[in-house]
Design an enzyme around this catalytic site. Structure first.
Site, PDB file in Angstrom:
ATOM      1  CE1 TYR A  40       8.079   4.219  -4.421  1.00 47.48           C
ATOM      2  CE2 TYR A  40       9.674   4.077  -6.211  1.00 47.48           C
ATOM      3  CZ  TYR A  40       8.745   3.475  -5.372  1.00 47.48           C
ATOM      4  OH  TYR A  40       8.504   2.127  -5.495  1.00 47.48           O
ATOM      5  CB  ALA A  77      -0.908  -0.021   1.229  1.00 49.86           C
TER       6      ALA A  77
END
Ligand code: UDP
Length: 327
Positions: A145, A78
């Site tokens: 990221y 997730a």
């Protein structure tokens, strides 16, 4: 195994669920459906809507499930994973990826779950120091990221050391393609990844695509990436989960193919099937020139090697896009 897959309605998570079910495991999916799709959850998996950043959601679901039979393994998919988006929205990435994992680990500790499988990324290497990245190479992310995923890796290692939980951290390279059933694949609006964009262009869904930079230090000036079929990657999760639970050990492993292709080579491969209209534009922020995985550790520890080629990746994604009405 009884496996909880958080993010199991998303692209990679849904493929992991398919492989776990093919391997006869009991699967419970938790997803907030922000980018995942309910229809992508395998019909034999139990589904709960819940958000990894909301502790009460996880506790409610773990209470309901673990009172019957505790999870042997929790898998985490997730996360937010778009490099350029992370550059413009770093705080959202830290919240979802790092805070989400912290909450998940807190719940795992409270419910005494022993095994965690975590999706990390090649982006933790930043600009690699070697032609092919090995797991013990320097990690120095060049975008938010990669930085959030490296922070997550560190958190998992410290938590494992403190509470004795086993982890399997996978560093993914460039994942693409669709399940052979064509029931699931990468289906979402505003795609940013190279393979689906090239295929959408070949299918006429996009008029033209942009290649971000042709002045990199690579054989044709475009960036090199290591492309891995999503089903190969998903199956590695079955092997990883079994390995850490059966051996009571933690591992950190790259999942890639040992081979790199330039952006131009990917476009050329798709062009063999249908013409692709493209233009060169400026470099995109956060892109390293080359990322190729050494996959010898995955082979040695898990007996895993990819079965699918770049051609298979392209063909399955194209077939899937055709099936869903050329999206
Ligand atoms: N890329 C491109 N045009 C696109 C999408 C991606 O030239 O429309 C390039 C991108 O700059 C990078 C490579 O393709 O060099 C792979 O990018 P992608 O977003 O697929 O994955 P990433 O490696 O960023 O995770």
């Amino acid at each position: 195994m009884k496996v909880c897959v958080i993010g199991g309605a998303g692209y990679i998570g849904s493929h992991a669920v398919y492989e776990l079910i093919r391997d006869n495991n009991e699967v419970v999916v938790i997803d907030n459906l922000s980018t995942g799709l309910r229809k992508a959850v395998h019909k034999d998996a139990k589904f709960y809507e819940g958000d990894i950043t909301v502790k009460e959601d996880l506790v409610r679901i773990f209470e309901a499930e673990c009172s019957k039979k505790p999870f042997d393994v929790v898998m985490h998919f997730a996360a937010k994973l778009i490099v350029p988006e992370s550059v413009s929205m770093p705080l959202e990435y830290y919240h979802n990826n790092v805070e989400g994992l912290r909450i998940m680990l807190e719940v795992i500790k409270e419910f005494n779950i022993k095994n965690v499988v975590f999706s990390s990324t090649a982006a933790v290497y930043g600009e690699p120091v070697h032609e092919v990245c090995s797991e013990d190479d320097r990690t120095k992310p060049i975008n938010p990221y990669g930085a959030t995923k490296l922070a997550c890796e560190e958190m998992i290692k410290w938590v494992s050391a403190a509470y004795g939980m086993n982890y399997c951290i996978f560093r993914y390279f460039n994942v693409a393609g669709a399940d052979k059933s064509l029931e699931i694949g990468l289906e979402k609006d505003n795609l940013t990844h190279l393979v689906p964009i090239t295929i959408q262009t070949a299918l006429g869904i996009r008029e033209k695509m942009q290649v971000y930079g042709n002045d990199y230090d690579t054989k044709d000036g475009t960036c090199v990436r290591d492309y891995i079929h999503v089903s190969d990657l998903a199956y590695a999760h079955v092997l990883g989960a079994k390995y850490i639970s059966e051996n009571n050990k933690s591992i950190l492993v790259n999942l890639g193919s040992n081979e790199g292709y330039t952006v131009k080579e990917v476009i050329d491969e798709v062009s063999k099937i249908r013409h692709v209209n493209y233009e060169y534009v400026e470099r995109r922020a956060g892109d390293p020139a080359k990322l190729i995985a050494s996959n010898s550790k995955a082979k040695e520890i898990l007996g895993w090697t990819p079965k699918y080629t770049l051609k298979d990746i392209i063909e399955t994604d194209m077939a899937f896009r055709d099936k869903i009405g050329r999206k």
